[in-house]
Scaffold this motif. Structure first.
Motif, PDB file in Angstrom:
ATOM      1  N   ASP A  31    -122.636 -63.737  46.976  1.00 57.10           N
ATOM      2  CA  ASP A  31    -122.692 -64.708  45.917  1.00 57.10           C
ATOM      3  C   ASP A  31    -122.087 -64.275  45.099  1.00 57.10           C
ATOM      4  O   ASP A  31    -121.393 -63.309  44.953  1.00 57.10           O
ATOM      5  N   THR A  34    -120.626 -66.871  39.022  1.00 56.91           N
ATOM      6  CA  THR A  34    -119.973 -67.939  38.370  1.00 56.91           C
ATOM      7  C   THR A  34    -119.254 -69.022  39.699  1.00 56.91           C
ATOM      8  O   THR A  34    -119.144 -68.547  40.659  1.00 56.91           O
ATOM      9  N   GLU A  35    -118.836 -70.064  39.205  1.00 61.40           N
ATOM     10  CA  GLU A  35    -118.526 -71.276  40.244  1.00 61.40           C
ATOM     11  C   GLU A  35    -117.063 -70.824  40.946  1.00 61.40           C
ATOM     12  O   GLU A  35    -116.214 -70.040  40.217  1.00 61.40           O
ATOM     13  N   GLN A  36    -116.949 -71.021  42.248  1.00 64.72           N
ATOM     14  CA  GLN A  36    -115.769 -70.729  42.638  1.00 64.72           C
ATOM     15  C   GLN A  36    -115.491 -72.174  43.329  1.00 64.72           C
ATOM     16  O   GLN A  36    -116.280 -73.201  43.892  1.00 64.72           O
ATOM     17  N   VAL A  37    -114.305 -72.471  43.493  1.00 62.57           N
ATOM     18  CA  VAL A  37    -113.616 -73.625  44.131  1.00 62.57           C
ATOM     19  C   VAL A  37    -112.524 -73.284  45.150  1.00 62.57           C
ATOM     20  O   VAL A  37    -111.745 -72.556  44.957  1.00 62.57           O
ATOM     21  N   VAL A  63    -117.055 -77.117  46.301  1.00 68.95           N
ATOM     22  CA  VAL A  63    -117.349 -76.205  44.901  1.00 68.95           C
ATOM     23  C   VAL A  63    -118.589 -75.397  45.456  1.00 68.95           C
ATOM     24  O   VAL A  63    -119.767 -75.858  45.769  1.00 68.95           O
ATOM     25  N   MET A  64    -118.349 -74.206  45.218  1.00 70.08           N
ATOM     26  CA  MET A  64    -119.615 -73.211  45.341  1.00 70.08           C
ATOM     27  C   MET A  64    -120.308 -72.762  44.133  1.00 70.08           C
ATOM     28  O   MET A  64    -119.568 -72.104  43.297  1.00 70.08           O
ATOM     29  N   PRO A  65    -121.292 -73.369  43.929  1.00 72.65           N
ATOM     30  CA  PRO A  65    -121.935 -73.015  42.445  1.00 72.65           C
ATOM     31  C   PRO A  65    -122.461 -71.548  42.532  1.00 72.65           C
ATOM     32  O   PRO A  65    -122.481 -71.030  43.544  1.00 72.65           O
ATOM     33  N   PRO A  66    -122.611 -70.900  41.320  1.00 69.16           N
ATOM     34  CA  PRO A  66    -123.173 -69.709  41.061  1.00 69.16           C
ATOM     35  C   PRO A  66    -124.564 -69.588  41.610  1.00 69.16           C
ATOM     36  O   PRO A  66    -125.240 -70.610  41.739  1.00 69.16           O
ATOM     37  N   THR A  68    -125.640 -69.163  44.525  1.00 65.34           N
ATOM     38  CA  THR A  68    -126.018 -69.843  45.694  1.00 65.34           C
ATOM     39  C   THR A  68    -125.092 -69.056  47.087  1.00 65.34           C
ATOM     40  O   THR A  68    -123.974 -68.828  46.843  1.00 65.34           O
ATOM     41  N   ALA A  86    -111.518 -69.196  40.382  1.00 66.15           N
ATOM     42  CA  ALA A  86    -113.019 -68.738  40.054  1.00 66.15           C
ATOM     43  C   ALA A  86    -112.710 -68.063  38.386  1.00 66.15           C
ATOM     44  O   ALA A  86    -111.660 -67.789  38.172  1.00 66.15           O
TER      45      ALA A  86
END
Length: 107
Positions: A31, A34-37, A63-66, A68, A86
């Motif tokens: 995980d 922070t968000e990753q794109v 888009v991978m939210p934090p 998660t 990120a």
């Protein structure tokens, strides 16, 4: 992974890197805080994200939210190339919440 921009390379608030995965390789379940794109440029992949699984093709963006859990697995025959961004200084976490560290491509 090749770092294209990061705070340690001149003050960028975000990190950007290129991921080139060989066929059938898989990252660990982990995980980020922070968000990753992720934008996939070539090849195919499977993305496990928050208990769901997605099949990825060139041109797809995830888009991978934090907070998660995620894992990216390269296609069995061709692997993939992606560009990822990120926030600088993001922290990777293991499934049990243990801090895995600040990846060198983000610092």
């Amino acid at each position: 992974m090749t770092t294209l921009a990061s705070p340690t390379q001149g003050g960028a608030a975000r990190a950007v890197w290129r991921v080139e995965a060989t066929p059938a390789t898989s990252g660990p379940l982990h995980d980020f805080d922070t968000e990753q794109v992720w934008t996939f440029l070539t090849g195919t992949a499977t993305v496990e994200l928050g208990g769901e699984t997605f099949t990825i093709a060139p041109g797809d963006t995830v888009v991978m939210p934090p907070a998660t859990p995620r894992r990216v697995t390269a296609g069995a025959e061709e692997g993939f190339t992606a560009v990822v961004t990120a926030a600088g200084g993001a922290t990777a976490l293991l499934p049990d919440g243990t801090v895995h560290g600040v990846p060198p491509w983000i610092a």
